[in-house]
Design a protein around this motif. Structure first.
Motif, PDB file in Angstrom:
ATOM      1  N   LYS A 202       0.853  -1.196   0.000  1.00 53.29           N
ATOM      2  CA  LYS A 202       0.000   0.000   0.000  1.00 53.29           C
ATOM      3  C   LYS A 202       0.894   1.254   0.000  1.00 53.29           C
ATOM      4  O   LYS A 202       0.693   2.183  -0.782  1.00 53.29           O
ATOM      5  N   LEU A 203       1.922   1.230   0.864  1.00 58.23           N
ATOM      6  CA  LEU A 203       2.848   2.373   0.943  1.00 58.23           C
ATOM      7  C   LEU A 203       3.504   2.614  -0.417  1.00 58.23           C
ATOM      8  O   LEU A 203       3.500   3.725  -0.946  1.00 58.23           O
ATOM      9  N   VAL A 204       4.065   1.540  -0.990  1.00 58.47           N
ATOM     10  CA  VAL A 204       4.803   1.688  -2.247  1.00 58.47           C
ATOM     11  C   VAL A 204       3.864   2.116  -3.380  1.00 58.47           C
ATOM     12  O   VAL A 204       4.209   2.981  -4.198  1.00 58.47           O
ATOM     13  N   LYS A 208       4.319   5.479  -5.417  1.00 52.23           N
ATOM     14  CA  LYS A 208       4.466   5.419  -6.888  1.00 52.23           C
ATOM     15  C   LYS A 208       3.491   6.426  -7.537  1.00 52.23           C
ATOM     16  O   LYS A 208       3.845   7.160  -8.471  1.00 52.23           O
ATOM     17  N   ASP A 209       2.268   6.473  -7.012  1.00 53.18           N
ATOM     18  CA  ASP A 209       1.270   7.394  -7.561  1.00 53.18           C
ATOM     19  C   ASP A 209       1.708   8.858  -7.454  1.00 53.18           C
ATOM     20  O   ASP A 209       1.271   9.689  -8.230  1.00 53.18           O
ATOM     21  N   GLY A 214      12.095   4.729  -7.474  1.00 55.91           N
ATOM     22  CA  GLY A 214      12.781   3.460  -7.238  1.00 55.91           C
ATOM     23  C   GLY A 214      12.802   3.055  -5.780  1.00 55.91           C
ATOM     24  O   GLY A 214      12.346   3.796  -4.898  1.00 55.91           O
ATOM     25  N   ILE A 215      13.341   1.874  -5.551  1.00 56.66           N
ATOM     26  CA  ILE A 215      13.445   1.305  -4.193  1.00 56.66           C
ATOM     27  C   ILE A 215      14.859   0.784  -3.991  1.00 56.66           C
ATOM     28  O   ILE A 215      15.444   0.208  -4.906  1.00 56.66           O
ATOM     29  N   GLU A 216      15.382   0.965  -2.792  1.00 58.14           N
ATOM     30  CA  GLU A 216      16.675   0.344  -2.461  1.00 58.14           C
ATOM     31  C   GLU A 216      16.406  -1.128  -2.227  1.00 58.14           C
ATOM     32  O   GLU A 216      15.707  -1.485  -1.275  1.00 58.14           O
ATOM     33  N   ILE A 217      16.927  -1.959  -3.083  1.00 58.18           N
ATOM     34  CA  ILE A 217      16.663  -3.388  -2.884  1.00 58.18           C
ATOM     35  C   ILE A 217      17.837  -4.105  -2.213  1.00 58.18           C
ATOM     36  O   ILE A 217      17.686  -5.236  -1.770  1.00 58.18           O
ATOM     37  N   GLU A 236       6.520  -5.097  -9.156  1.00 59.12           N
ATOM     38  CA  GLU A 236       5.063  -4.971  -9.187  1.00 59.12           C
ATOM     39  C   GLU A 236       4.630  -3.526  -9.476  1.00 59.12           C
ATOM     40  O   GLU A 236       3.643  -3.292 -10.158  1.00 59.12           O
ATOM     41  N   TYR A 237       5.404  -2.558  -8.973  1.00 61.46           N
ATOM     42  CA  TYR A 237       5.029  -1.148  -9.174  1.00 61.46           C
ATOM     43  C   TYR A 237       5.936  -0.431 -10.176  1.00 61.46           C
ATOM     44  O   TYR A 237       5.991   0.794 -10.208  1.00 61.46           O
ATOM     45  N   GLU A 238       6.629  -1.217 -10.980  1.00 63.29           N
ATOM     46  CA  GLU A 238       7.491  -0.688 -12.050  1.00 63.29           C
ATOM     47  C   GLU A 238       8.450   0.386 -11.549  1.00 63.29           C
ATOM     48  O   GLU A 238       8.473   1.508 -12.038  1.00 63.29           O
TER      49      GLU A 238
END
Ligand code: AMP
Ligand code: MN
Ligand code: MN
Ligand code: MN
Length: 274
Positions: A202-204, A208-209, A214-217, A236-238
């Motif tokens: 939900k947060l991501v 994204k919206d 990006g995300i630190e993976i 999932e959220y490109e």
């Protein structure tokens, strides 16, 4: 290729100067480095000059404290222009909150029997913007606690006296400052927020919206399982993938600059977009 896009100097809660961070990165064989101090771009000029001298690829960065609904999060800006006015005004806004919070932490710790905490802590910070880590260092110096994890546990997190809540700038504002200064907005250390998978998604999705890039993976201690989890959410959220040690240089801490699991990021690696 060794890439570290998340590090701290003594312009926030790290120990080393920007110059020493750059030299350490060169010695560690880093190919790309970013300095990402908390709510501060003060160390970027020194780091960037020194990187040029030593032929290291340097990316201007910052790690901004933000509030998304009631969740405090950290958003790393990569490739920012440190002279951009909206960014500088935004950081100033967060830093005013930081000064007020430090005074409140001082009062709150006094109630818990630790006198003059704010005054004692001020001298431990190079800037006037004090982090919780500086309070923790003061308490170690005063022999109130032995090490950082124990101070955070006893005094600086949850409902403990030093964990004074801050209404940091909103996630929308923070992402906008980063974008206006030409940078990419990356959600730092996603697994550290201790959210359930549903809440994390939900947060991501909401971030994204509003423009998250990006995300630190990958961080210092990421297991293969952690990386897979974060990557799946990014996919999932490109979102793009980023990585960094979150090096601070504190003694007795096992995080090393440039030492993060090696990973084949492929096309969606944030470096390809900077
Ligand atoms: P602040 O931005 O002032 O709220 O301080 C946050 C910083 O405190 C983080 O960036 C970490 O460097 C440090 N920190 C937070 N939690 C812990 C912990 N449990 N142990 C050690 N350091 C922590
Ligand atoms: Mn920190
Ligand atoms: Mn952080
Ligand atoms: Mn950090």
């Amino acid at each position: 290729m060794i890439v570290d896009l998340h590090t701290h100097s003594y312009y926030s809660d790290g120990v080393l100067s920007p110059k020493d961070i750059v030299m350490k990165a060169v010695n560690a064989g880093c190919h790309f480095l970013s300095l990402t101090d908390h709510d501060s771009i003060e160390g970027l000029k020194e780091a960037s000059i020194c990187s040029k001298d030593l032929n290291l690829n340097f990316i201007q960065g910052v790690e901004i404290s933000a509030k998304h609904l009631s969740q405090s999060i950290h958003i790393v800006g990569l490739g920012v222009n440190p002279y951009n006015k909206p960014l500088l005004d935004g950081l100033m806004k967060n830093n005013k909150l930081r000064i007020n919070r430090a005074k409140e932490i001082g009062k709150s710790l006094a109630h818990a029997g630790i006198e003059n905490a704010y005054e004692k802590t001020k001298s431990l910070s190079k800037t006037k913007y004090i982090t919780r880590t500086h309070f923790a260092q003061m308490m170690i110096k005063e022999k109130i606690c032995n090490n950082l994890p124990s101070v955070f546990k006893k005094y600086m997190t949850g409902n403990k006296p030093g964990a004074v809540k801050v209404d940091w700038a909103s996630s929308v504002e923070v992402i906008n400052w980063i974008h206006q200064s030409g940078g990419l907005a990356i959600l730092a250390h996603p697994l550290r927020y201790k959210l359930t998978l549903t809440k994390m998604k939900k947060l991501v999705s909401e971030l994204k919206d509003i423009g998250l890039d990006g995300i630190e993976i990958v961080n210092s201690f990421s297991s293969l399982d952690d990386i897979a989890k974060s990557k799946k959410i990014a996919d999932e959220y490109e979102l793009l993938y980023s990585c960094g040690s979150d090096f601070h240089g504190w003694p007795n801490q096992s995080i090393e600059l440039g030492k993060i699991p090696l990973y084949d990021y492929g096309k969606k690696f944030v470096l390809n977009y900077l």
